[in-house]
Scaffold this motif. Structure first.
Motif, PDB file in Angstrom:
ATOM      1  N   HIS A  87       0.858  -1.186   0.000  1.00 17.58           N
ATOM      2  CA  HIS A  87       0.000   0.000   0.000  1.00 17.58           C
ATOM      3  C   HIS A  87       0.894   1.236   0.000  1.00 17.58           C
ATOM      4  O   HIS A  87       1.803   1.338   0.827  1.00 17.58           O
ATOM      5  CB  HIS A  87      -0.909   0.025   1.232  1.00 17.58           C
ATOM      6  CG  HIS A  87      -1.664  -1.248   1.456  1.00 17.58           C
ATOM      7  ND1 HIS A  87      -2.678  -1.674   0.631  1.00 17.58           N
ATOM      8  CD2 HIS A  87      -1.539  -2.205   2.418  1.00 17.58           C
ATOM      9  CE1 HIS A  87      -3.165  -2.821   1.089  1.00 17.58           C
ATOM     10  NE2 HIS A  87      -2.479  -3.162   2.168  1.00 17.58           N
ATOM     11  N   ASN A 146       1.501   5.063   0.781  1.00 21.66           N
ATOM     12  CA  ASN A 146       1.118   6.201   1.628  1.00 21.66           C
ATOM     13  C   ASN A 146       0.251   5.853   2.837  1.00 21.66           C
ATOM     14  O   ASN A 146       0.431   6.424   3.896  1.00 21.66           O
ATOM     15  CB  ASN A 146       0.427   7.301   0.827  1.00 21.66           C
ATOM     16  CG  ASN A 146       1.281   7.801  -0.312  1.00 21.66           C
ATOM     17  OD1 ASN A 146       2.488   7.936  -0.179  1.00 21.66           O
ATOM     18  ND2 ASN A 146       0.657   8.056  -1.436  1.00 21.66           N
ATOM     19  N   ASP A 147      -0.703   4.939   2.690  1.00 23.11           N
ATOM     20  CA  ASP A 147      -1.635   4.647   3.782  1.00 23.11           C
ATOM     21  C   ASP A 147      -2.352   3.326   3.491  1.00 23.11           C
ATOM     22  O   ASP A 147      -2.283   2.802   2.381  1.00 23.11           O
ATOM     23  CB  ASP A 147      -2.668   5.774   3.896  1.00 23.11           C
ATOM     24  CG  ASP A 147      -3.454   5.776   5.193  1.00 23.11           C
ATOM     25  OD1 ASP A 147      -3.145   4.980   6.104  1.00 23.11           O
ATOM     26  OD2 ASP A 147      -4.385   6.598   5.312  1.00 23.11           O
ATOM     27  N   ILE A 164       2.932  -0.925   4.264  1.00 24.02           N
ATOM     28  CA  ILE A 164       2.550   0.450   3.981  1.00 24.02           C
ATOM     29  C   ILE A 164       3.823   1.257   3.768  1.00 24.02           C
ATOM     30  O   ILE A 164       4.596   1.480   4.693  1.00 24.02           O
ATOM     31  CB  ILE A 164       1.716   1.072   5.127  1.00 24.02           C
ATOM     32  CG1 ILE A 164       0.472   0.231   5.403  1.00 24.02           C
ATOM     33  CG2 ILE A 164       1.312   2.497   4.773  1.00 24.02           C
ATOM     34  CD1 ILE A 164       0.614  -0.718   6.547  1.00 24.02           C
ATOM     35  N   LEU A 197       5.322   4.593   3.406  1.00 28.55           N
ATOM     36  CA  LEU A 197       4.866   5.913   3.822  1.00 28.55           C
ATOM     37  C   LEU A 197       5.346   7.017   2.889  1.00 28.55           C
ATOM     38  O   LEU A 197       6.418   6.918   2.292  1.00 28.55           O
ATOM     39  CB  LEU A 197       5.354   6.195   5.243  1.00 28.55           C
ATOM     40  CG  LEU A 197       4.823   5.231   6.306  1.00 28.55           C
ATOM     41  CD1 LEU A 197       5.580   5.387   7.595  1.00 28.55           C
ATOM     42  CD2 LEU A 197       3.336   5.452   6.515  1.00 28.55           C
ATOM     43  N   ASP A 226       1.435  11.523   6.128  1.00 26.74           N
ATOM     44  CA  ASP A 226      -0.010  11.585   6.303  1.00 26.74           C
ATOM     45  C   ASP A 226      -0.600  10.206   5.992  1.00 26.74           C
ATOM     46  O   ASP A 226      -0.622   9.794   4.836  1.00 26.74           O
ATOM     47  CB  ASP A 226      -0.608  12.646   5.378  1.00 26.74           C
ATOM     48  CG  ASP A 226      -2.095  12.823   5.612  1.00 26.74           C
ATOM     49  OD1 ASP A 226      -2.537  12.684   6.774  1.00 26.74           O
ATOM     50  OD2 ASP A 226      -2.813  13.086   4.633  1.00 26.74           O
ATOM     51  N   ALA A 227      -1.032   9.514   7.020  1.00 33.10           N
ATOM     52  CA  ALA A 227      -1.594   8.175   6.870  1.00 33.10           C
ATOM     53  C   ALA A 227      -2.731   8.002   7.880  1.00 33.10           C
ATOM     54  O   ALA A 227      -2.601   7.280   8.865  1.00 33.10           O
ATOM     55  CB  ALA A 227      -0.512   7.124   7.078  1.00 33.10           C
ATOM     56  N   ASN A 265      -5.593   6.386   7.976  1.00 34.10           N
ATOM     57  CA  ASN A 265      -6.122   5.043   8.238  1.00 34.10           C
ATOM     58  C   ASN A 265      -5.153   4.228   9.090  1.00 34.10           C
ATOM     59  O   ASN A 265      -5.566   3.506   9.999  1.00 34.10           O
ATOM     60  CB  ASN A 265      -6.428   4.313   6.928  1.00 34.10           C
ATOM     61  CG  ASN A 265      -7.528   4.981   6.141  1.00 34.10           C
ATOM     62  OD1 ASN A 265      -8.427   5.598   6.712  1.00 34.10           O
ATOM     63  ND2 ASN A 265      -7.461   4.882   4.834  1.00 34.10           N
ATOM     64  N   LEU A 266      -3.872   4.347   8.804  1.00 31.62           N
ATOM     65  CA  LEU A 266      -2.860   3.661   9.607  1.00 31.62           C
ATOM     66  C   LEU A 266      -2.850   4.212  11.033  1.00 31.62           C
ATOM     67  O   LEU A 266      -2.817   3.453  11.999  1.00 31.62           O
ATOM     68  CB  LEU A 266      -1.483   3.809   8.964  1.00 31.62           C
ATOM     69  CG  LEU A 266      -0.306   3.245   9.751  1.00 31.62           C
ATOM     70  CD1 LEU A 266      -0.471   1.747  10.002  1.00 31.62           C
ATOM     71  CD2 LEU A 266       1.004   3.548   9.036  1.00 31.62           C
ATOM     72  N   LYS A 267      -2.910   5.520  11.175  1.00 28.10           N
ATOM     73  CA  LYS A 267      -2.914   6.141  12.503  1.00 28.10           C
ATOM     74  C   LYS A 267      -4.118   5.681  13.323  1.00 28.10           C
ATOM     75  O   LYS A 267      -3.999   5.406  14.514  1.00 28.10           O
ATOM     76  CB  LYS A 267      -2.914   7.663  12.372  1.00 28.10           C
ATOM     77  CG  LYS A 267      -1.628   8.214  11.817  1.00 28.10           C
ATOM     78  CD  LYS A 267      -1.726   9.729  11.643  1.00 28.10           C
ATOM     79  CE  LYS A 267      -0.503  10.291  10.980  1.00 28.10           C
ATOM     80  NZ  LYS A 267      -0.582  11.762  10.861  1.00 28.10           N
ATOM     81  N   LEU A 311       4.694   9.809  12.750  1.00 26.38           N
ATOM     82  CA  LEU A 311       3.246   9.760  12.536  1.00 26.38           C
ATOM     83  C   LEU A 311       2.474  10.562  13.574  1.00 26.38           C
ATOM     84  O   LEU A 311       1.271  10.771  13.434  1.00 26.38           O
ATOM     85  CB  LEU A 311       2.763   8.302  12.538  1.00 26.38           C
ATOM     86  CG  LEU A 311       3.313   7.425  11.415  1.00 26.38           C
ATOM     87  CD1 LEU A 311       2.805   5.991  11.554  1.00 26.38           C
ATOM     88  CD2 LEU A 311       2.971   7.989  10.052  1.00 26.38           C
TER      89      LEU A 311
END
Length: 98
Positions: A8, A10-11, A55, A57, A63-64, A66-68, A94
């Motif tokens: 994936h 970026n996120d 992921i 980054l 800027d992620a 969904n991951l955060k 993050l």
């Protein structure tokens, strides 16, 4: 055994819900162990069901969302390979506490 590996950029995708799993295995890749010098490159996540979500980054924005959101989910236990370094880099880049 076959492992389902997903890359994936970026996120995590909006339509992927890993929060339903009670536990997650995580590992981070950085340029080194110095948080101020060595950026966080990627986060790897597995639910333990022969899957791997990698992921990569965006190192300009980190800027992620969904991951955060997944990392801050208190309902899922998280198992880290080298938690001290991984958590320090996650917090610095993050801007979240796991």
């Amino acid at each position: 055994m076959s492992i389902d590996i997903k890359l994936h950029k970026n996120d995590l995708p909006d339509d992927l819900d890993l929060s339903k799993h009670k536990s997650l295995a995580l590992d981070c890749e950085m340029a080194g162990l110095n948080v101020l010098r060595d950026p966080l490159y990627l986060v790897q996540i597995s639910t333990g069901n022969s899957d791997a979500h990698i992921i990569q980054l965006n190192r300009e924005t980190f800027d992620a969302p969904n991951l955060k959101k997944l990392l801050t989910n208190k309902d899922a236990s998280k198992l880290f390979h080298f938690a001290r370094a991984d958590l320090a880099h996650i917090k610095h880049y993050l801007k979240v506490d796991v």
